[in-house]
Write a protein that holds these residues in place. Structure first.
Motif, PDB file in Angstrom:
ATOM      1  N   UNK A   1       0.832  -1.210   0.000  1.00 32.60           N
ATOM      2  CA  UNK A   1       0.000   0.000   0.000  1.00 32.60           C
ATOM      3  C   UNK A   1       0.862   1.253   0.000  1.00 32.60           C
ATOM      4  N   UNK A   2       1.957   1.249   0.763  1.00 33.23           N
ATOM      5  CA  UNK A   2       2.833   2.419   0.819  1.00 33.23           C
ATOM      6  C   UNK A   2       3.372   2.758  -0.566  1.00 33.23           C
ATOM      7  N   UNK A   3       3.816   1.754  -1.306  1.00 33.65           N
ATOM      8  CA  UNK A   3       4.361   2.005  -2.639  1.00 33.65           C
ATOM      9  C   UNK A   3       3.302   2.592  -3.582  1.00 33.65           C
ATOM     10  N   UNK A   4       2.051   2.223  -3.373  1.00 35.20           N
ATOM     11  CA  UNK A   4       0.996   2.709  -4.255  1.00 35.20           C
ATOM     12  C   UNK A   4       0.525   4.117  -3.905  1.00 35.20           C
ATOM     13  N   UNK A   5       0.551   4.476  -2.616  1.00 28.77           N
ATOM     14  CA  UNK A   5       0.023   5.796  -2.227  1.00 28.77           C
ATOM     15  C   UNK A   5       1.105   6.866  -2.104  1.00 28.77           C
ATOM     16  N   UNK A   6       2.372   6.473  -1.953  1.00 35.97           N
ATOM     17  CA  UNK A   6       3.436   7.462  -1.760  1.00 35.97           C
ATOM     18  C   UNK A   6       3.526   8.485  -2.895  1.00 35.97           C
ATOM     19  N   UNK A   7       3.466   8.068  -4.178  1.00 31.41           N
ATOM     20  CA  UNK A   7       3.523   9.082  -5.249  1.00 31.41           C
ATOM     21  C   UNK A   7       2.398  10.117  -5.157  1.00 31.41           C
ATOM     22  N   UNK A   8       1.173   9.683  -4.805  1.00 27.83           N
ATOM     23  CA  UNK A   8       0.075  10.632  -4.668  1.00 27.83           C
ATOM     24  C   UNK A   8       0.321  11.587  -3.503  1.00 27.83           C
ATOM     25  N   UNK A   9       0.871  11.052  -2.413  1.00 26.63           N
ATOM     26  CA  UNK A   9       1.153  11.884  -1.249  1.00 26.63           C
ATOM     27  C   UNK A   9       2.188  12.963  -1.578  1.00 26.63           C
ATOM     28  N   UNK A  10       3.257  12.568  -2.249  1.00 23.40           N
ATOM     29  CA  UNK A  10       4.320  13.524  -2.581  1.00 23.40           C
ATOM     30  C   UNK A  10       3.852  14.555  -3.603  1.00 23.40           C
ATOM     31  N   UNK A  11       3.068  14.115  -4.592  1.00 23.41           N
ATOM     32  CA  UNK A  11       2.577  15.043  -5.598  1.00 23.41           C
ATOM     33  C   UNK A  11       1.667  16.105  -5.002  1.00 23.41           C
ATOM     34  N   UNK A  12       0.751  15.697  -4.128  1.00 26.26           N
ATOM     35  CA  UNK A  12      -0.148  16.657  -3.484  1.00 26.26           C
ATOM     36  C   UNK A  12       0.611  17.542  -2.496  1.00 26.26           C
ATOM     37  N   UNK A  13       1.648  16.988  -1.855  1.00 22.85           N
ATOM     38  CA  UNK A  13       2.465  17.793  -0.939  1.00 22.85           C
ATOM     39  C   UNK A  13       3.173  18.918  -1.692  1.00 22.85           C
ATOM     40  N   UNK A  14       3.720  18.618  -2.871  1.00 21.62           N
ATOM     41  CA  UNK A  14       4.371  19.641  -3.679  1.00 21.62           C
ATOM     42  C   UNK A  14       3.385  20.753  -4.027  1.00 21.62           C
ATOM     43  N   UNK A  15       2.160  20.357  -4.373  1.00 22.81           N
ATOM     44  CA  UNK A  15       1.129  21.349  -4.678  1.00 22.81           C
ATOM     45  C   UNK A  15       0.870  22.242  -3.465  1.00 22.81           C
ATOM     46  N   UNK A  16       0.764  21.646  -2.278  1.00 24.84           N
ATOM     47  CA  UNK A  16       0.505  22.438  -1.071  1.00 24.84           C
ATOM     48  C   UNK A  16       1.679  23.372  -0.757  1.00 24.84           C
ATOM     49  N   UNK A  17       2.902  22.897  -0.939  1.00 27.71           N
ATOM     50  CA  UNK A  17       4.073  23.760  -0.704  1.00 27.71           C
ATOM     51  C   UNK A  17       4.036  24.974  -1.629  1.00 27.71           C
ATOM     52  N   UNK A  18       3.683  24.766  -2.884  1.00 28.96           N
ATOM     53  CA  UNK A  18       3.604  25.878  -3.840  1.00 28.96           C
ATOM     54  C   UNK A  18       2.470  26.838  -3.469  1.00 28.96           C
ATOM     55  N   UNK A  19       1.369  26.312  -2.976  1.00 32.89           N
ATOM     56  CA  UNK A  19       0.259  27.167  -2.548  1.00 32.89           C
ATOM     57  C   UNK A  19       0.713  28.087  -1.408  1.00 32.89           C
ATOM     58  N   UNK A  20       1.424  27.515  -0.442  1.00 41.74           N
ATOM     59  CA  UNK A  20       1.860  28.304   0.714  1.00 41.74           C
ATOM     60  C   UNK A  20       2.891  29.347   0.305  1.00 41.74           C
ATOM     61  N   UNK A  21       3.820  28.963  -0.548  1.00 38.18           N
ATOM     62  CA  UNK A  21       4.792  29.946  -1.050  1.00 38.18           C
ATOM     63  C   UNK A  21       4.067  31.085  -1.760  1.00 38.18           C
ATOM     64  N   UNK A  22       3.075  30.735  -2.569  1.00 36.66           N
ATOM     65  CA  UNK A  22       2.299  31.761  -3.253  1.00 36.66           C
ATOM     66  C   UNK A  22       1.566  32.666  -2.280  1.00 36.66           C
ATOM     67  N   UNK A  23       0.970  32.069  -1.235  1.00 43.20           N
ATOM     68  CA  UNK A  23       0.238  32.871  -0.256  1.00 43.20           C
ATOM     69  C   UNK A  23       1.160  33.756   0.570  1.00 43.20           C
TER      70      UNK A  23
END
Length: 537
Positions: A506-528
């Motif tokens: 399960x970790x191998x399957x969900x880790x890419x989604x977790x990292x991709x969404x985390x990058x999006x959140x980091x960019x949102x915060x930098x923008x804000x």
């Protein structure tokens, strides 16, 4: 009066921070490397925090122990008070068979497995997160999807990825309430900022779910209902968290998202057999053609309707004022702490909201549920006791983590670490969600991550010249993306979907989604923090 020092070890900020981080490092290593049980790791981390507070920071023994008891008290009430009563209601519905009625009613809304994933994992999972949190949404959603014919792995992955956007406002807003408590930032401010970050995730998560369920074909054929569901969820979560109540944010968003999904014609359109054959390769255990009594269906939904009504009534100004009157604010025994400036810190006082707290309101809904479902008082009390027993280790973990956080905050350890990481300057805005993500990935709880790092984010923000409100809120928003990869949640998913020992899969399957969404959140915060500062309240 104990006065906090920023650099108590030889006047060196670096050396002092190296020692101050030991309690956190202890917990993280014991959980992530040694794989010790969470409650044991939390208690050992608390012991290290007490030793550092007394031996290095010079905090009197009595005050150090007292600060730990204060943190544990906050962990028990209101945090676990909410979780216990919410899961008690769930156990009551399972006992009476009404949870099975509810499960079948969801399956009858649509025979399209992609729509079932959105309705159950995203919408109903968000409602479960709103009411209970702490792994309940993943467990319940996984069981329901497997019963409908999803393979265990697919059901678990869908449930894990879906459990993101609602997490910050889960368990009646417990993570943001905790964040406000430990950071000193007003709850309304924290709720408003988080409510301008996580709704953006909500737009994308349903699209990711249909990709997981049916790949490109799923997106091509169902992107419209998925997008409408995500947009509706996000808009209502934003509106409720900013203008109504943090406690109602997920409830309103989950119901609105489900309503929007059900009203879409594409949702009710029968699925092609080739789609069902490709997706539902597991063994279905539900008999959806079984007729249901309308009264039983209504009673199955009744507990959740009662919670919504009771919490809504609790937000009416005269009622809210009356409930607030039953709040006890007092000076915590044995605590006399001042910050490095010499001014007493807010942590010297403690607040006990007996009535205006999520746990008490859920308890009222539970008592009404017991009466409506004709459950005997003896059985209701027995189920409440069984809930306590089931959650005993979670209760110890939360109490231990909150005790550790309070010792670190009141002794000055958190301030020292915050001053050190403030050296990242403007880059701290990008790292802020990452810190929350890491905390949740290890602890499995956005509440725990906020308790551990909330005050640290505030201190670092002040030193770096950034918005303390933004960085503290980003700790919670980034943290929600670490929940799907936390060992606790992975274990819950494996147990619910009958996948013993498959946590690594399960970790191998969900880790890419977790990292991709985390990058999006980091960019949102930098923008804000820069060009999108207008998004902030």
């Amino acid at each position: 009066m104990f006065v906090q020092e920023i650099a108590p070890l030889a006047g060196s900020l670096g050396l002092s921070a190296l020692v101050a981080v030991l309690p956190l490092a202890t917990v993280l290593v014991l959980l992530g490397v040694v794989r010790m049980k969470a409650h044991h790791a939390a208690l050992l981390g608390l012991l290290v925090a007490l030793v550092v507070a007394i031996a290095v920071y010079g905090m009197p023994i009595g005050q150090a122990i007292s600060s730990g008891f204060q943190g544990a008290a906050f962990g028990l009430f209101p945090i676990m008070w909410i979780v216990v009563n919410a899961l008690w209601i769930y156990r009551i519905t399972v006992r009476t068979g009404h949870f099975d009625v509810l499960r079948r009613s969801f399956g009858k809304v649509s025979d399209d497995p992609r729509m079932q994933a959105l309705l159950i994992a995203f919408c109903f999972g968000a409602l479960m997160e709103a009411l209970a949190g702490f792994g309940a949404p993943v467990a319940i959603s996984s069981v329901m999807l497997v019963a409908l014919g999803f393979t265990p792995v697919r059901a678990a992955v869908v449930s894990l990825v879906a459990n993101t956007a609602p997490v910050a406002f889960g368990a009646m807003g417990t993570p943001v309430v905790t964040l406000a408590q430990v950071s000193g930032i007003p709850l309304n401010t924290v709720s408003a900022i988080v409510g301008r970050q996580t709704p953006i995730l909500a737009v994308f998560v349903p699209l990711l779910l249909v990709i997981i369920v049916d790949g490109r074909r799923g997106v091509r054929e169902t992107w419209q209902p998925a997008l409408v569901c995500g947009l509706t969820f996000g808009v209502v979560q934003f509106a409720a968290s900013n203008f109504v109540s943090a406690q109602l944010a997920d409830i309103g968003a989950a119901l609105a998202g489900a309503a929007a999904l059900v009203l879409m014609p594409a949702t009710r359109k029968p699925a092609r057999e080739e789609v069902r054959a490709a997706v539902l390769t597991g063994v279905a255990t539900e008999q959806l053609e079984r007729p249901e009594d309308r009264g039983e269906v209504l009673r199955a939904y009744l507990p959740y309707l009662l919670i919504i009504v009771i919490f809504s009534i609790g937000q009416i100004p005269p009622v809210k004022k009356l409930l607030d009157a039953a709040t006890w604010n007092f000076h915590w025994p044995g605590l006399h702490v001042a910050g490095s400036s010499g001014k007493p810190v807010s942590g010297n006082t403690f607040s006990l909201p007996f009535l205006n707290t999520g746990g008490t309101l859920v308890l009222i809904a539970g008592i009404l549920t017991v009466l409506a479902l004709h459950v005997s008082a003896r059985d209701a009390v027995r189920e409440w006791g069984a809930t306590i027993h089931e959650l005993r280790f979670a209760i110890l973990t939360v109490a231990g983590v909150l005790a550790l956080a309070y010792v670190m905050n009141l002794s000055g350890q958190t301030t020292t670490i915050g001053y050190l990481i403030a050296g990242a300057g403007a880059g701290l805005a990008f790292l802020s969600p990452l810190l929350g993500w890491f905390g949740v990935a290890v602890s499995g709880s956005d509440t725990s991550a906020n308790a551990l790092f909330g005050a640290l984010q505030v201190t670092a923000a002040h030193q770096a010249g950034l918005s303390a409100e933004l960085l503290a809120s980003s700790n919670s928003s980034g943290g929600v993306l670490g929940k799907m990869i936390s060992p606790q949640n992975l274990s819950i998913a494996c147990a619910a979907a009958m996948l013993p020992g498959e946590e690594g899969t399960l970790l191998r399957k969900v880790l890419p989604w977790s990292l991709g969404l985390l990058l999006l959140m980091c960019l949102i915060v930098v923008g804000q923090s820069t060009i999108l500062s207008g998004m902030l309240p």
